[in-house]
Design a protein around this motif. Sequence first.
Motif, PDB file in Angstrom:
ATOM      1  N   GLN A 119       0.823  -1.197   0.000  1.00 48.52           N
ATOM      2  CA  GLN A 119       0.000   0.000   0.000  1.00 48.52           C
ATOM      3  C   GLN A 119       0.866   1.260   0.000  1.00 48.52           C
ATOM      4  O   GLN A 119       0.570   2.235  -0.683  1.00 48.52           O
ATOM      5  CB  GLN A 119      -0.954   0.006   1.200  1.00 48.52           C
ATOM      6  CG  GLN A 119      -1.935   1.162   1.176  1.00 48.52           C
ATOM      7  CD  GLN A 119      -2.852   1.133  -0.040  1.00 48.52           C
ATOM      8  OE1 GLN A 119      -3.545   0.144  -0.261  1.00 48.52           O
ATOM      9  NE2 GLN A 119      -2.861   2.207  -0.823  1.00 48.52           N
ATOM     10  N   LYS A 120       1.974   1.218   0.763  1.00 51.65           N
ATOM     11  CA  LYS A 120       2.882   2.363   0.818  1.00 51.65           C
ATOM     12  C   LYS A 120       3.480   2.626  -0.564  1.00 51.65           C
ATOM     13  O   LYS A 120       3.571   3.776  -1.011  1.00 51.65           O
ATOM     14  CB  LYS A 120       3.989   2.109   1.845  1.00 51.65           C
ATOM     15  CG  LYS A 120       4.915   3.274   2.038  1.00 51.65           C
ATOM     16  CD  LYS A 120       5.939   2.976   3.133  1.00 51.65           C
ATOM     17  CE  LYS A 120       6.898   4.129   3.295  1.00 51.65           C
ATOM     18  NZ  LYS A 120       7.918   3.878   4.319  1.00 51.65           N
ATOM     19  N   LEU A 122       2.165   1.749  -3.491  1.00 48.70           N
ATOM     20  CA  LEU A 122       1.095   2.241  -4.366  1.00 48.70           C
ATOM     21  C   LEU A 122       0.821   3.719  -4.120  1.00 48.70           C
ATOM     22  O   LEU A 122       0.661   4.502  -5.063  1.00 48.70           O
ATOM     23  CB  LEU A 122      -0.179   1.422  -4.160  1.00 48.70           C
ATOM     24  CG  LEU A 122      -0.130  -0.028  -4.643  1.00 48.70           C
ATOM     25  CD1 LEU A 122      -1.377  -0.774  -4.204  1.00 48.70           C
ATOM     26  CD2 LEU A 122       0.051  -0.096  -6.143  1.00 48.70           C
ATOM     27  N   ASP A 123       0.755   4.105  -2.854  1.00 47.65           N
ATOM     28  CA  ASP A 123       0.530   5.519  -2.510  1.00 47.65           C
ATOM     29  C   ASP A 123       1.655   6.401  -3.066  1.00 47.65           C
ATOM     30  O   ASP A 123       1.396   7.493  -3.580  1.00 47.65           O
ATOM     31  CB  ASP A 123       0.422   5.698  -0.992  1.00 47.65           C
ATOM     32  CG  ASP A 123      -0.832   5.060  -0.421  1.00 47.65           C
ATOM     33  OD1 ASP A 123      -1.783   4.783  -1.188  1.00 47.65           O
ATOM     34  OD2 ASP A 123      -0.850   4.813   0.806  1.00 47.65           O
ATOM     35  N   TYR A 124       2.893   5.909  -2.970  1.00 51.33           N
ATOM     36  CA  TYR A 124       4.030   6.666  -3.495  1.00 51.33           C
ATOM     37  C   TYR A 124       3.902   6.835  -5.008  1.00 51.33           C
ATOM     38  O   TYR A 124       4.081   7.934  -5.543  1.00 51.33           O
ATOM     39  CB  TYR A 124       5.351   5.977  -3.153  1.00 51.33           C
ATOM     40  CG  TYR A 124       6.529   6.604  -3.861  1.00 51.33           C
ATOM     41  CD1 TYR A 124       7.022   7.834  -3.457  1.00 51.33           C
ATOM     42  CD2 TYR A 124       7.116   5.961  -4.949  1.00 51.33           C
ATOM     43  CE1 TYR A 124       8.086   8.429  -4.126  1.00 51.33           C
ATOM     44  CE2 TYR A 124       8.174   6.545  -5.622  1.00 51.33           C
ATOM     45  CZ  TYR A 124       8.660   7.786  -5.209  1.00 51.33           C
ATOM     46  OH  TYR A 124       9.711   8.360  -5.871  1.00 51.33           O
ATOM     47  N   LEU A 126       1.241   6.794  -6.830  1.00 48.55           N
ATOM     48  CA  LEU A 126       0.153   7.717  -7.154  1.00 48.55           C
ATOM     49  C   LEU A 126       0.520   9.176  -6.878  1.00 48.55           C
ATOM     50  O   LEU A 126      -0.074  10.070  -7.471  1.00 48.55           O
ATOM     51  CB  LEU A 126      -1.107   7.352  -6.362  1.00 48.55           C
ATOM     52  CG  LEU A 126      -1.814   6.099  -6.845  1.00 48.55           C
ATOM     53  CD1 LEU A 126      -2.959   5.732  -5.906  1.00 48.55           C
ATOM     54  CD2 LEU A 126      -2.325   6.298  -8.261  1.00 48.55           C
ATOM     55  N   SER A 127       1.506   9.397  -6.011  1.00 49.58           N
ATOM     56  CA  SER A 127       1.924  10.776  -5.717  1.00 49.58           C
ATOM     57  C   SER A 127       2.824  11.356  -6.801  1.00 49.58           C
ATOM     58  O   SER A 127       3.022  12.559  -6.859  1.00 49.58           O
ATOM     59  CB  SER A 127       2.657  10.838  -4.366  1.00 49.58           C
ATOM     60  OG  SER A 127       3.931  10.244  -4.461  1.00 49.58           O
ATOM     61  N   ARG A 133       5.215   7.830 -13.753  1.00 51.09           N
ATOM     62  CA  ARG A 133       4.626   6.587 -13.218  1.00 51.09           C
ATOM     63  C   ARG A 133       4.984   5.372 -14.040  1.00 51.09           C
ATOM     64  O   ARG A 133       4.713   4.269 -13.649  1.00 51.09           O
ATOM     65  CB  ARG A 133       3.103   6.719 -13.140  1.00 51.09           C
ATOM     66  CG  ARG A 133       2.641   7.681 -12.107  1.00 51.09           C
ATOM     67  CD  ARG A 133       1.150   7.683 -12.015  1.00 51.09           C
ATOM     68  NE  ARG A 133       0.699   8.811 -11.223  1.00 51.09           N
ATOM     69  CZ  ARG A 133      -0.531   9.207 -11.116  1.00 51.09           C
ATOM     70  NH1 ARG A 133      -1.482   8.551 -11.759  1.00 51.09           N
ATOM     71  NH2 ARG A 133      -0.848  10.241 -10.390  1.00 51.09           N
TER      72      ARG A 133
END
Length: 134
Positions: A119-120, A122-124, A126-127, A133
């Motif tokens: 999750q960490k 994925l969040d990175y 998306l940022s 990307r």
Amino acid sequence: MRNLALCTLVTLMVGLAAAAPQRAEEPIAIISQESNIEPDGSYNYAYETANGIKAEETGTLKKATSADSNDVIIARGSVSYTSPEGNLITLNYSADDENGFQPQGDHLPTPPPIPPAIQKALDYLLSLPPAKRR
């Protein structure tokens, strides 16, 4: 020769009739049924059967905003019935052109939770700006 062909045809017809699925149960009665279609394209329907199946749906027509688009139906509804195990199954849903078909119900499978490290990451991702990307 003609009698043989006729006999073969009759035998074939009897065999097909015997092989056809046989209806063992009586039809289920419809307790209530409603249906309405409006000139603007909106509609609703509902029904209930004697064995506990219930369904209802409401839909509206979303007019296209441009000439190259099509009109779209936006629908909301639900269906419920009793499973062979005796559990009440209820499926609520909505459907539109933006989100597609969105079912909800306690009987639907759910994915396992995403591990924190994934999750960490994925969040990175998306940022980041879209160009980075890849």
